[in-house]
Design a protein around this motif. Sequence first.
Motif, short mmCIF file in Angstrom:
data_model
loop_
_atom_site.label_atom_id
_atom_site.label_comp_id
_atom_site.label_asym_id
_atom_site.label_seq_id
_atom_site.Cartn_x
_atom_site.Cartn_y
_atom_site.Cartn_z
N PRO A 96 -4.24 -6.22 -8.32
CA PRO A 96 -4.81 -5.55 -7.01
C PRO A 96 -5.74 -4.12 -7.45
O PRO A 96 -6.63 -3.79 -6.84
N HIS A 150 -9.53 -3.45 -6.39
CA HIS A 150 -9.92 -2.38 -5.53
C HIS A 150 -10.81 -1.29 -6.28
O HIS A 150 -11.51 -0.51 -5.73
N SER A 195 -15.02 -2.36 -0.50
CA SER A 195 -14.34 -1.12 0.11
C SER A 195 -13.75 -2.10 1.80
O SER A 195 -13.24 -1.13 2.38
N TRP A 202 -12.10 -4.71 1.76
CA TRP A 202 -10.92 -5.50 1.79
C TRP A 202 -9.88 -4.66 1.42
O TRP A 202 -9.69 -3.63 0.91
N GLY A 203 -8.48 -5.23 1.52
CA GLY A 203 -7.34 -5.03 1.33
C GLY A 203 -6.70 -6.11 0.77
O GLY A 203 -6.74 -7.02 1.16
N ALA A 210 -6.78 -11.17 -1.05
CA ALA A 210 -7.78 -10.31 -0.50
C ALA A 210 -8.04 -10.61 0.83
O ALA A 210 -8.28 -11.67 1.04
N PRO A 253 -3.07 -2.30 3.86
CA PRO A 253 -3.71 -1.29 2.45
C PRO A 253 -2.89 -0.14 2.49
O PRO A 253 -2.15 0.41 3.20
N ARG A 254 -2.80 0.32 0.91
CA ARG A 254 -2.21 1.50 0.73
C ARG A 254 -2.51 2.88 1.57
O ARG A 254 -1.82 3.45 2.05
N SER A 255 -3.85 3.03 2.17
CA SER A 255 -4.26 3.94 2.83
C SER A 255 -3.69 3.94 4.25
O SER A 255 -3.46 4.82 4.97
N TRP A 284 -0.60 -2.21 -0.77
CA TRP A 284 -1.18 -3.14 -1.99
C TRP A 284 -0.63 -2.49 -3.56
O TRP A 284 -0.37 -1.25 -3.77
N ASP A 313 -0.50 -1.31 -7.46
CA ASP A 313 -1.45 -0.95 -8.56
C ASP A 313 -1.04 -1.41 -9.91
O ASP A 313 0.16 -2.03 -9.67
#
Length: 218
Positions: free
Chosen positions: A7, A11, A17, A19-20, A26, A169-171, A212, A214
Amino acid sequence: MNDRISPARFHAAQGVSDWGVLFDAATARFATGSFERGAAFVAEIARLADAAGHHPDVDLRYATVTVRLFSHDITDISERDLALAQAVSQAAADLGIAADVVGLHAVQIAIDAADIPTVLPFWQAVTGYRRHGDDDLLDPFGRGPNIWFQQMDPPRTGRNRIHIDLSVPRSEAPARIAAALAAGGSIVNDDNAPAWWTLADPEGNEVDVAAWRDDSDW
């Protein structure tokens, strides 16, 4: 073909941008605004997919189109998914269609089991799902949440054994967790953050909020 990517690699690429990476796929949602415009966008996605020889899951609704990319031969995301995601996002931009990333998520049901081979067939029979590997059941129509069986050893007491996994998504994760806490929830375990947090409602029912991964989460 083993062109699996992490992932983090996905990313870090340009043009994704929208997508998550949610669980092992994805995912992107696009605000088309109308069914007719969405259908035209889906037709363009189909053209791109046929040209690439790699086909996504597409969900067409009145005002949105959701696209999910996953390589079934490696049960994960791949360079093929990355390339198609970039192409789909470029097509959306060319058509003046914006991504709708707020609230993007995927849900699965997790069942802790002491004996997965004994428990899984019951859930397969009652849901009509199909088996995928040793510990997953999938909706054959791709609409319902996956069911994942987690080996429980030793037996769990004092806590529920079925919970929801929510991939975001992480954000998005901090806002989701803050909202859950404000609504009366509590954090049961954050030892694995930022990969996932375990939360509970006021009566102790649990949900894992998973961002997601890393490279350090593998």
